[in-house]
Design a protein around this motif. Structure first.
Motif, PDB file in Angstrom:
ATOM      1  N   CYS A  35       1.953  -0.527   0.273  1.00 32.92           N
ATOM      2  CA  CYS A  35       0.949   0.559   0.394  1.00 32.92           C
ATOM      3  C   CYS A  35       1.012   1.171   1.791  1.00 32.92           C
ATOM      4  N   LYS A  36       1.012   0.306   2.774  1.00 34.84           N
ATOM      5  CA  LYS A  36       0.982   0.767   4.165  1.00 34.84           C
ATOM      6  C   LYS A  36       2.207   1.629   4.460  1.00 34.84           C
ATOM      7  N   ARG A  37       3.359   1.191   3.951  1.00 38.81           N
ATOM      8  CA  ARG A  37       4.608   1.906   4.255  1.00 38.81           C
ATOM      9  C   ARG A  37       4.643   3.312   3.680  1.00 38.81           C
ATOM     10  N   VAL A  38       3.922   3.543   2.575  1.00 38.62           N
ATOM     11  CA  VAL A  38       3.919   4.912   2.017  1.00 38.62           C
ATOM     12  C   VAL A  38       2.685   5.693   2.458  1.00 38.62           C
ATOM     13  N   GLY A  39       1.878   5.101   3.330  1.00 39.78           N
ATOM     14  CA  GLY A  39       0.728   5.834   3.872  1.00 39.78           C
ATOM     15  C   GLY A  39      -0.557   5.683   3.078  1.00 39.78           C
ATOM     16  N   PHE A  40      -0.582   4.753   2.096  1.00 37.42           N
ATOM     17  CA  PHE A  40      -1.819   4.514   1.345  1.00 37.42           C
ATOM     18  C   PHE A  40      -2.762   3.664   2.195  1.00 37.42           C
ATOM     19  N   GLU A  41      -4.044   3.790   1.885  1.00 39.64           N
ATOM     20  CA  GLU A  41      -4.992   2.813   2.399  1.00 39.64           C
ATOM     21  C   GLU A  41      -5.000   1.648   1.411  1.00 39.64           C
ATOM     22  N   ALA A  95      -1.423 -14.887  -3.213  1.00 36.43           N
ATOM     23  CA  ALA A  95      -1.660 -14.332  -1.872  1.00 36.43           C
ATOM     24  C   ALA A  95      -0.406 -13.628  -1.369  1.00 36.43           C
ATOM     25  N   SER A  96       0.753 -14.210  -1.669  1.00 38.68           N
ATOM     26  CA  SER A  96       2.012 -13.614  -1.224  1.00 38.68           C
ATOM     27  C   SER A  96       2.288 -12.297  -1.973  1.00 38.68           C
ATOM     28  N   TYR A  97       1.999 -12.271  -3.296  1.00 35.37           N
ATOM     29  CA  TYR A  97       2.186 -11.024  -4.058  1.00 35.37           C
ATOM     30  C   TYR A  97       1.303  -9.918  -3.485  1.00 35.37           C
ATOM     31  N   ILE A  98       0.055 -10.298  -3.169  1.00 39.57           N
ATOM     32  CA  ILE A  98      -0.893  -9.302  -2.646  1.00 39.57           C
ATOM     33  C   ILE A  98      -0.414  -8.783  -1.293  1.00 39.57           C
ATOM     34  N   LYS A  99       0.105  -9.694  -0.491  1.00 40.35           N
ATOM     35  CA  LYS A  99       0.616  -9.284   0.819  1.00 40.35           C
ATOM     36  C   LYS A  99       1.738  -8.239   0.639  1.00 40.35           C
ATOM     37  N   GLY A 100       2.636  -8.518  -0.289  1.00 35.32           N
ATOM     38  CA  GLY A 100       3.754  -7.594  -0.554  1.00 35.32           C
ATOM     39  C   GLY A 100       3.249  -6.233  -1.023  1.00 35.32           C
ATOM     40  N   LYS A 101       2.248  -6.243  -1.878  1.00 37.64           N
ATOM     41  CA  LYS A 101       1.705  -4.978  -2.401  1.00 37.64           C
ATOM     42  C   LYS A 101       1.026  -4.191  -1.297  1.00 37.64           C
ATOM     43  N   ARG A 102       0.284  -4.892  -0.447  1.00 33.82           N
ATOM     44  CA  ARG A 102      -0.423  -4.204   0.649  1.00 33.82           C
ATOM     45  C   ARG A 102       0.573  -3.647   1.671  1.00 33.82           C
ATOM     46  N   THR A 137       8.707  -2.807  -9.815  1.00 31.78           N
ATOM     47  CA  THR A 137       7.348  -3.092 -10.283  1.00 31.78           C
ATOM     48  C   THR A 137       6.333  -2.623  -9.241  1.00 31.78           C
ATOM     49  N   ILE A 138       6.570  -2.983  -7.992  1.00 24.86           N
ATOM     50  CA  ILE A 138       5.630  -2.577  -6.931  1.00 24.86           C
ATOM     51  C   ILE A 138       5.657  -1.053  -6.761  1.00 24.86           C
ATOM     52  N   THR A 139       6.834  -0.474  -6.902  1.00 24.98           N
ATOM     53  CA  THR A 139       6.940   0.987  -6.755  1.00 24.98           C
ATOM     54  C   THR A 139       6.122   1.702  -7.839  1.00 24.98           C
ATOM     55  N   MET A 140       6.133   1.152  -9.043  1.00 24.77           N
ATOM     56  CA  MET A 140       5.353   1.787 -10.115  1.00 24.77           C
ATOM     57  C   MET A 140       3.847   1.591  -9.899  1.00 24.77           C
ATOM     58  N   LEU A 141       3.477   0.502  -9.204  1.00 26.72           N
ATOM     59  CA  LEU A 141       2.070   0.335  -8.824  1.00 26.72           C
ATOM     60  C   LEU A 141       1.674   1.452  -7.849  1.00 26.72           C
ATOM     61  N   LEU A 142       2.573   1.744  -6.924  1.00 24.09           N
ATOM     62  CA  LEU A 142       2.305   2.837  -5.972  1.00 24.09           C
ATOM     63  C   LEU A 142       2.217   4.167  -6.729  1.00 24.09           C
ATOM     64  N   ARG A 143       3.129   4.356  -7.673  1.00 21.08           N
ATOM     65  CA  ARG A 143       3.138   5.629  -8.404  1.00 21.08           C
ATOM     66  C   ARG A 143       1.887   5.788  -9.271  1.00 21.08           C
ATOM     67  N   ASN A 144       1.472   4.686  -9.898  1.00 18.23           N
ATOM     68  CA  ASN A 144       0.230   4.745 -10.692  1.00 18.23           C
ATOM     69  C   ASN A 144      -0.962   5.067  -9.793  1.00 18.23           C
ATOM     70  N   THR A 145      -0.980   4.473  -8.605  1.00 15.98           N
ATOM     71  CA  THR A 145      -2.092   4.722  -7.675  1.00 15.98           C
ATOM     72  C   THR A 145      -2.067   6.186  -7.210  1.00 15.98           C
ATOM     73  N   LEU A 146      -0.878   6.682  -6.960  1.00 10.12           N
ATOM     74  CA  LEU A 146      -0.737   8.097  -6.573  1.00 10.12           C
ATOM     75  C   LEU A 146      -1.257   9.002  -7.693  1.00 10.12           C
ATOM     76  N   ARG A 147      -0.880   8.663  -8.926  1.00 12.38           N
ATOM     77  CA  ARG A 147      -1.338   9.471 -10.083  1.00 12.38           C
ATOM     78  C   ARG A 147      -2.848   9.440 -10.208  1.00 12.38           C
ATOM     79  N   ALA A 148      -3.425   8.234 -10.036  1.00 12.32           N
ATOM     80  CA  ALA A 148      -4.884   8.093 -10.141  1.00 12.32           C
ATOM     81  C   ALA A 148      -5.571   8.947  -9.076  1.00 12.32           C
ATOM     82  N   TRP A 149      -5.007   8.940  -7.891  1.00 16.61           N
ATOM     83  CA  TRP A 149      -5.548   9.722  -6.759  1.00 16.61           C
ATOM     84  C   TRP A 149      -5.416  11.223  -7.048  1.00 16.61           C
TER      85      TRP A 149
END
Ligand code: NAP
Length: 292
Positions: free
Chosen positions: A66-72, A56-63, A274-286
């Motif tokens: 996301c919010k800080r870079v403007g992702f939904e 739950a804490s990892y998910i909170k950090g990831k979310r 690690t979290i930054t690369m999750l954001l980058r992968n999501t950006l790439r997918a988008w």
């Protein structure tokens, strides 16, 4: 440069947080430019099964990231006693949802759910954690794809720190699907000569001493001693464990000082990347979805 400038006898300590913040700033700028033109922002969907507090804490950090870079970001919670069929049904629904760019199912999953089966069910173009077999195959065969986030973060750290990889001796301790295997493949793709070690490896200290690049993704506190490190080596400590209640890594950080050329600390090292690369992968997918 994320590493602190030092004289040759000193060990440069990588500031993974600073590097992560720079990259997240670039991602945020791209999202902001796109939304200003009326496009919807990238959307990451995270799935949590059960009530594990660490998950739950990892998910909170990831979310939060996301919010800080403007992702939904959308969270789906399933109860501990949900069935594999229910989880697969949710994944199928998210695969079909045009508004979702990335899907992450937080691990570990409760006993009785086959994590590999779930990973395989995620649409490869939404598999932003890089856990599915198609993306693993693309990594193995030298193709393009969405690859696991921690190894991508490590490669970014090595590149930004100017560590030469071509022809370098690299030793990876650990052979998991999320750390050891993919980082070994990424290093090999950059023409490093890679030795992969694990719990049955003989003469681990001697092998480590040959490494120009040493990656420890084990989960054994302070496994890597100072005298395992080749002078001047780049040491990447992925491990996150606790010793006497204190968080520690796989590398004896203090003992590595003055021997390693560069080291990632167990805090503010690989983790933020690690979290930054999750954001980058999501950006790439988008980006890919918008292109097609
Ligand atoms: P894992 O699946 O448990 O894999 C650990 C690997 O280490 C296995 O391949 C195991 O060998 C090997 N190993 C265990 N004991 C060993 C020993 N004494 N000598 C040599 N090899 C040994 O763990 P993981 O998911 O890859 O994660 C590894 C560590 O990284 C954990 O501490 C985890 O919390 C941390 N981590 C951090 C991040 C981050 O962002 N900072 C991300 C992911 C993971 P066998 O295959 O023979 O069992």
């Amino acid at each position: 440069m994320p590493a602190t400038p030092t004289s040759p006898r000193e060990t440069a300590v990588v500031n993974g947080l600073e590097l992560a913040q720079t990259l997240r700033g670039q991602i945020a700028a791209e999202v902001s430019a796109a939304t200003a033109q009326g496009r919807r922002p990238p959307c990451l969907c995270v799935v949590l099964v059960g009530d594990d507090p660490a998950s739950a804490s990892y998910i909170k950090g990831k979310r939060r990231a996301c919010k800080r870079v403007g992702f939904e970001s959308i969270e789906h919670k399933l109860s501990e006693d949900c069935t594999q069929a229910q989880l697969l049904e949710l994944v199928a629904k998210l695969n079909d949802d045009e508004g979702v760019d990335g899907i992450l199912v937080q691990l570990p999953l409760p006993a009785g759910i086959d994590a590999a089966r779930v990973a395989a069910a995620i649409a490869p173009d939404k598999d932003v954690d890089g856990v599915g077999p198609l993306n693993a195959g693309r990594l193995l065969t030298g193709g393009e794809g969405l690859f696991p986030c921690t190894p991508l973060g490590i490669m970014e750290i090595l590149d930004q720190s100017g560590v030469p990889l071509e022809g370098a001796q690299a030793v990876v301790i650990g052979r998991s699907m999320i750390v050891g295997k993919p980082i070994a493949l990424l290093l090999q793709r950059r023409n490093a000569t890679v030795t992969m070690c694990h719990s049955r490896t003989r003469n681990l200290p001697a092998l480590c001493r040959q490494a120009d690049v040493l990656v420890a993704g084990v989960g054994v506190p302070k496994l890597v001693q100072g005298d395992w490190i080749k002078p001047g080596a780049a040491v990447i400590d992925v491990g996150v464990t606790h010793l006497d209640g204190e968080p520690v890594g796989d590398v004896d950080f203090d003992a590595a000082q003055g021997i390693a050329g560069l080291i990632t600390p167990h805090r503010r090292g690989v983790g933020p990347m690690t979290i930054t690369m999750l954001l980058r992968n999501t950006l790439r997918a988008w980006q890919e979805r918008n292109r097609s």
